[in-house]
Design an enzyme around this catalytic site. Structure first.
Site, PDB file in Angstrom:
ATOM      1  N   HIS A  87       0.860  -1.178   0.000  1.00  0.00           N
ATOM      2  CA  HIS A  87       0.000   0.000   0.000  1.00  0.00           C
ATOM      3  C   HIS A  87       0.899   1.231   0.000  1.00  0.00           C
ATOM      4  O   HIS A  87       2.136   1.111  -0.102  1.00  0.00           O
ATOM      5  CB  HIS A  87      -0.957  -0.023   1.198  1.00  0.00           C
ATOM      6  N   LYS A 108       5.781   3.134  11.546  1.00  0.00           N
ATOM      7  CA  LYS A 108       4.485   2.529  11.878  1.00  0.00           C
ATOM      8  C   LYS A 108       4.682   1.359  12.848  1.00  0.00           C
ATOM      9  O   LYS A 108       3.900   1.169  13.773  1.00  0.00           O
ATOM     10  CB  LYS A 108       3.822   2.067  10.580  1.00  0.00           C
ATOM     11  N   HIS A 150       4.071   1.226   2.224  1.00  0.00           N
ATOM     12  CA  HIS A 150       5.217   0.496   1.660  1.00  0.00           C
ATOM     13  C   HIS A 150       5.850   1.296   0.517  1.00  0.00           C
ATOM     14  O   HIS A 150       7.067   1.385   0.402  1.00  0.00           O
ATOM     15  CB  HIS A 150       4.777  -0.861   1.107  1.00  0.00           C
TER      16      HIS A 150
HETATM   17  P1  AMP Z   1       4.736  -5.190   6.587  1.00  0.00           P
HETATM   18  O1  AMP Z   1       4.496  -5.606   5.172  1.00  0.00           O
HETATM   19  O2  AMP Z   1       3.491  -4.818   7.318  1.00  0.00           O
HETATM   20  O3  AMP Z   1       5.640  -6.140   7.329  1.00  0.00           O
HETATM   21  O4  AMP Z   1       5.533  -3.828   6.486  1.00  0.00           O
HETATM   22  C1  AMP Z   1       6.724  -3.712   5.747  1.00  0.00           C
HETATM   23  C2  AMP Z   1       7.374  -2.399   6.060  1.00  0.00           C
HETATM   24  O5  AMP Z   1       6.487  -1.340   5.700  1.00  0.00           O
HETATM   25  C3  AMP Z   1       7.687  -2.236   7.544  1.00  0.00           C
HETATM   26  O6  AMP Z   1       8.941  -1.583   7.688  1.00  0.00           O
HETATM   27  C4  AMP Z   1       6.557  -1.377   8.025  1.00  0.00           C
HETATM   28  O7  AMP Z   1       6.871  -0.605   9.171  1.00  0.00           O
HETATM   29  C5  AMP Z   1       6.338  -0.487   6.813  1.00  0.00           C
HETATM   30  N1  AMP Z   1       4.991   0.087   6.861  1.00  0.00           N
HETATM   31  C6  AMP Z   1       3.820  -0.587   7.008  1.00  0.00           C
HETATM   32  N2  AMP Z   1       2.784   0.275   7.071  1.00  0.00           N
HETATM   33  C7  AMP Z   1       3.321   1.520   6.965  1.00  0.00           C
HETATM   34  C8  AMP Z   1       2.774   2.843   6.989  1.00  0.00           C
HETATM   35  N3  AMP Z   1       1.468   3.061   7.135  1.00  0.00           N
HETATM   36  N4  AMP Z   1       3.636   3.887   6.856  1.00  0.00           N
HETATM   37  C9  AMP Z   1       4.972   3.686   6.724  1.00  0.00           C
HETATM   38  N5  AMP Z   1       5.544   2.461   6.699  1.00  0.00           N
HETATM   39  C10 AMP Z   1       4.733   1.393   6.825  1.00  0.00           C
END
Ligand code: AMP
Length: 302
Positions: A34, A152, A37
């Protein structure tokens, strides 16, 4: 865009980029990409010559089987979004490529004490061992690189930083700000599982953080009272079951006697079928007194 599924293929590809002088940026994700990411990929593309996004739903970091089973997956969409944001490599390994023999237990894993044991670590036993283990493996495959994480998941960032330092990994960890919906809800892959009433209720997390920050801004320096105010906002919202609401030292994630310096407000709650987390940073200057904002007191919010 190159989509690589083998661990050695990934390692070789990044080695080849560095061999011709390119700086490598790495964005580890669990997919279902999203705008949050994409912001990490965009930043990596601005600071590096080649950006690799990893898409791997890491079974080791899930403490509940149904959360793992229901985690959204969309590799084709992820590849498109990663390319649009500036990545040229997607590493999407099957589970056996990362954990040969899975589901047999993984014999070697990484545990980060203290900063990994509280909050999410306490509520989700084994979660950060899974995170630290997979990030250590991805960094080891990637080699020298800048690795981008979102604030986040603030505690995850702290765990990964500590792990990278303690294991002397050849990486620089880069923190990126949280991307939010217009109403304040932090973007999360899990948000797609919120039905309309739950989606409306989920904004309670960012509202709770706003309430906590506002209290600190008017001079409150007692972490328990700030936590209680945030918890009250969560409690007051139908459909929201709070897990924790805390004001802690941003470096240690421990609760100080008095809020001072770099402070982090963190909340976690279950909303409908989904457990959500959020946080915000404050810098408190002039922290010597409770309940008494002075001319020298100042609070910055990040
Ligand atoms: P995930 O796929 O949820 O494991 O997230 C992958 C990376 O994207 C991690 O470093 C998260 O902290 C980052 N991330 C997820 N959601 C957000 C957001 N809303 N804003 C900024 N970074 C994000």
């Amino acid at each position: 865009m190159r989509v690589i599924t083998s661990a050695h293929g990934f390692s070789d590809a990044l080695e080849a980029e560095r061999a011709v002088g390119r700086r490598v940026g790495l964005v580890p994700t669990m997919g279902a990409l999203h705008a949050g990411h994409r912001s990490l990929v965009t930043r990596a593309a601005a600071e590096c010559d080649v950006v690799a996004v990893t898409v791997f739903v890491n079974p080791l970091q899930f403490d509940k089987a149904d959360d793992l089973a229901r985690y959204p997956r969309d590799l084709d969409g992820d590849v498109l979004q990663a390319a649009e944001a500036g990545a040229t490599i997607v590493f999407a390994p099957p589970v056996h490529e990362m954990y040969p023999g899975f589901p047999a237990p993984v014999a070697t894993s990484v545990h980060v004490e203290a900063v990994g044991d509280v909050l999410e670590g306490a509520s989700r036993p084994g979660h950060f061992d899974g995170v630290a283990t997979v990030v250590a493996k991805l960094c080891s495959l990637a080699g020298r690189s800048r690795v981008y994480f979102g604030e986040k998941d603030f505690q995850q960032l702290a765990v990964v930083r500590r792990m990278a330092t303690d294991l002397s990994l050849p990486v620089d960890i880069v923190a990126c700000p949280t991307v939010r919906e217009d109403d304040g809800l932090a973007l999360s892959s899990r948000n797609v599982r919120l039905g309309p009433p739950d989606r409306a209720a989920a904004v309670a997390l960012s509202r709770a953080l706003d309430a906590g920050a506002a209290l600190v801004e008017v001079g409150q320096r007692d972490p328990a009272l700030v936590g209680a105010a945030m918890e009250a906002v969560l409690q007051a919202t139908d459909g929201v079951s709070p897990d924790y609401a805390v004001a802690v030292d941003a470096a240690t994630l421990a609760s100080p006697a008095v809020l001072a310096g770099a402070v982090r407000l963190l909340v976690a709650a279950t909303v409908g079928p989904v457990r959500l987390i959020d946080n915000v940073g404050l810098v408190v200057v002039g922290a010597d007194e409770l309940h008494s904002p002075t001319a020298t007191s100042a609070v910055g919010v990040s």
